[in-house]
Motif scaffolding. Structure first.
Motif, PDB file in Angstrom:
ATOM      1  N   VAL A 162     -62.244 108.665 -41.218  1.00 18.11           N
ATOM      2  CA  VAL A 162     -62.260 109.216 -42.328  1.00 18.11           C
ATOM      3  C   VAL A 162     -63.402 108.743 -43.480  1.00 18.11           C
ATOM      4  CG1 VAL A 162     -60.880 109.731 -44.499  1.00 18.11           C
ATOM      5  CG2 VAL A 162     -59.869 109.605 -42.319  1.00 18.11           C
ATOM      6  N   ALA A 163     -63.712 107.361 -43.279  1.00 18.80           N
ATOM      7  CA  ALA A 163     -64.898 107.038 -44.049  1.00 18.80           C
ATOM      8  C   ALA A 163     -66.138 107.476 -43.521  1.00 18.80           C
ATOM      9  CB  ALA A 163     -64.820 105.538 -43.846  1.00 18.80           C
ATOM     10  N   ALA A 164     -66.157 107.669 -42.467  1.00 14.24           N
ATOM     11  CA  ALA A 164     -67.605 108.315 -41.871  1.00 14.24           C
ATOM     12  C   ALA A 164     -67.654 109.767 -42.268  1.00 14.24           C
ATOM     13  CB  ALA A 164     -67.309 108.170 -40.301  1.00 14.24           C
ATOM     14  N   LEU A 165     -66.419 110.427 -42.365  1.00 19.17           N
ATOM     15  CA  LEU A 165     -66.782 111.827 -43.022  1.00 19.17           C
ATOM     16  C   LEU A 165     -66.966 111.718 -44.527  1.00 19.17           C
ATOM     17  CD1 LEU A 165     -63.371 113.475 -41.706  1.00 19.17           C
ATOM     18  CD2 LEU A 165     -65.612 113.762 -41.161  1.00 19.17           C
ATOM     19  N   PHE A 166     -66.692 110.865 -45.390  1.00 13.70           N
ATOM     20  CA  PHE A 166     -67.056 110.723 -46.682  1.00 13.70           C
ATOM     21  C   PHE A 166     -68.537 110.374 -46.626  1.00 13.70           C
ATOM     22  CE2 PHE A 166     -62.500 110.353 -47.692  1.00 13.70           C
ATOM     23  CZ  PHE A 166     -62.596 111.290 -48.785  1.00 13.70           C
ATOM     24  N   ALA A 167     -68.910 109.289 -45.843  1.00 16.78           N
ATOM     25  CA  ALA A 167     -70.496 108.966 -45.551  1.00 16.78           C
ATOM     26  C   ALA A 167     -71.183 110.324 -45.292  1.00 16.78           C
ATOM     27  CB  ALA A 167     -70.413 107.893 -44.572  1.00 16.78           C
ATOM     28  N   ALA A 168     -70.721 111.333 -44.521  1.00 16.85           N
ATOM     29  CA  ALA A 168     -71.301 112.528 -44.118  1.00 16.85           C
ATOM     30  C   ALA A 168     -71.477 113.289 -45.248  1.00 16.85           C
ATOM     31  CB  ALA A 168     -70.830 113.215 -42.854  1.00 16.85           C
ATOM     32  N   LEU A 169     -70.628 113.348 -46.126  1.00 17.59           N
ATOM     33  CA  LEU A 169     -70.610 114.118 -47.615  1.00 17.59           C
ATOM     34  C   LEU A 169     -71.763 113.478 -48.565  1.00 17.59           C
ATOM     35  CD1 LEU A 169     -66.874 114.733 -47.707  1.00 17.59           C
ATOM     36  CD2 LEU A 169     -68.643 116.545 -47.356  1.00 17.59           C
ATOM     37  N   GLY A 170     -72.338 112.290 -48.233  1.00 16.72           N
ATOM     38  CA  GLY A 170     -73.213 111.619 -49.070  1.00 16.72           C
ATOM     39  C   GLY A 170     -72.682 110.667 -49.936  1.00 16.72           C
ATOM     40  N   PHE A 171     -71.498 110.077 -49.882  1.00 14.88           N
ATOM     41  CA  PHE A 171     -71.198 108.852 -50.437  1.00 14.88           C
ATOM     42  C   PHE A 171     -71.835 107.436 -49.852  1.00 14.88           C
ATOM     43  CE2 PHE A 171     -67.857 111.741 -51.258  1.00 14.88           C
ATOM     44  CZ  PHE A 171     -67.563 111.698 -52.727  1.00 14.88           C
ATOM     45  N   PRO A 172     -72.052 106.417 -50.648  1.00 16.70           N
ATOM     46  CA  PRO A 172     -72.705 105.472 -50.147  1.00 16.70           C
ATOM     47  C   PRO A 172     -71.443 104.648 -49.249  1.00 16.70           C
ATOM     48  CG  PRO A 172     -72.787 105.435 -52.481  1.00 16.70           C
ATOM     49  CD  PRO A 172     -71.985 106.673 -52.128  1.00 16.70           C
ATOM     50  N   GLU A 173     -71.997 103.925 -48.247  1.00 16.70           N
ATOM     51  CA  GLU A 173     -70.974 103.085 -47.444  1.00 16.70           C
ATOM     52  C   GLU A 173     -69.657 102.514 -47.930  1.00 16.70           C
ATOM     53  OE1 GLU A 173     -70.984  99.767 -43.783  1.00 16.70           O
ATOM     54  OE2 GLU A 173     -72.905 100.375 -44.930  1.00 16.70           O
ATOM     55  N   GLY A 174     -69.980 101.721 -48.971  1.00 12.83           N
ATOM     56  CA  GLY A 174     -68.866 101.148 -49.517  1.00 12.83           C
ATOM     57  C   GLY A 174     -67.948 102.161 -50.426  1.00 12.83           C
ATOM     58  N   GLU A 175     -68.260 102.971 -50.832  1.00 13.13           N
ATOM     59  CA  GLU A 175     -67.569 104.052 -51.520  1.00 13.13           C
ATOM     60  C   GLU A 175     -66.800 104.805 -50.605  1.00 13.13           C
ATOM     61  OE1 GLU A 175     -65.641 105.983 -54.663  1.00 13.13           O
ATOM     62  OE2 GLU A 175     -66.588 104.046 -54.530  1.00 13.13           O
ATOM     63  N   ALA A 176     -67.469 105.318 -49.539  1.00  9.13           N
ATOM     64  CA  ALA A 176     -67.026 106.126 -48.471  1.00  9.13           C
ATOM     65  C   ALA A 176     -65.812 105.174 -47.876  1.00  9.13           C
ATOM     66  CB  ALA A 176     -68.003 106.292 -47.314  1.00  9.13           C
ATOM     67  N   ARG A 177     -66.043 104.038 -47.532  1.00  8.98           N
ATOM     68  CA  ARG A 177     -64.910 103.126 -46.835  1.00  8.98           C
ATOM     69  C   ARG A 177     -63.624 103.169 -48.170  1.00  8.98           C
ATOM     70  NH1 ARG A 177     -63.125 101.075 -42.229  1.00  8.98           N
ATOM     71  NH2 ARG A 177     -61.315  99.538 -42.709  1.00  8.98           N
TER      72      ARG A 177
END
Length: 213
Positions: free
Chosen positions: A141-156
């Protein structure tokens, strides 16, 4: 050929039983876990459920512990990896996120297995499986947020929020089901609200722009 097809091909009146696989036993063990926790995984009742004898069990497994391990591996495969493979067919990460949450919450509403496993977390085997599954799910799910453009820490961070929302939904669905939306339309609005909250950037932050899903 599945078990139903094997039964259909058996001669009428024949006493021959379809040959069971280790997966059949693992699936039966998972069903028992969902109904009664680890204590419900017992060879004789499972043999009766499957319409076979203990001999079939010992053909595939050396003991009950081996069956429990196989069942937990089966849960990881069917409840996580297969679901990820299914939603990966959607190329857009935003719609994939929505599809994943819709799929997960719908399945959790009718299957008590995950609640039962969480309640059995004191068992080292279950704890290890839960740790692996949790890490895999949050990471995906974090990888999906990263794909949406969120920085790594925020995506996690948002992946963790999404997963805790899912677990809370699952627990409520079995413990206090009347607290959740009662019909499909209300559930869809609720799910849209959850996702809208998860993808909304923080005020003043440099996270990804709000994504419409």
């Amino acid at each position: 050929m599945d078990m139903a097809q094997q039964r259909a091909k058996a001669p009428r009146g024949s006493s021959a039983r379809p040959r069971l696989t280790a997966r059949d036993w693992a699936d039966a063990a998972l069903a028992a876990m969902g109904e009664g926790g680890l204590a419900a995984v017992a060879v004789e009742p499972l043999a009766a459920r499957l319409g076979t004898t203990k001999g079939s069990f010992y053909w595939h497994f050396s003991n009950r512990d081996a069956l429990i391990e196989a069942a937990l591996e089966r849960w990881e495969e069917a409840g996580t990896e297969a679901v990820i493979t299914e939603v990966e067919a959607e190329p857009d990460p935003g719609r994939r996120l929505r599809r994943l949450l819709a799929r997960a919450t719908s399945r959790a509403a009718t299957d008590p297995l995950e609640v039962s496993l969480l309640a059995s977390a004191a068992d080292p085997r279950v704890a290890a499986a839960l740790a692996r599954v949790t890490d895999r799910r949050i990471g995906y799910v974090a990888a999906l947020f990263a794909a949406l453009g969120f920085p790594e820490g925020e995506a996690r961070h948002r992946g963790l929020l999404a997963y805790t929302a899912y677990l809370g939904h699952t627990q409520l669905g079995h413990a206090v089901p009347q607290s959740l939306p009662a019909d499909d339309a209300a559930h869809d609005r609720y799910l849209d609200g959850v996702i809208d909250t998860l993808v909304r950037p923080r005020d003043g932050g440099d996270e990804a722009e709000h994504v419409a899903i």
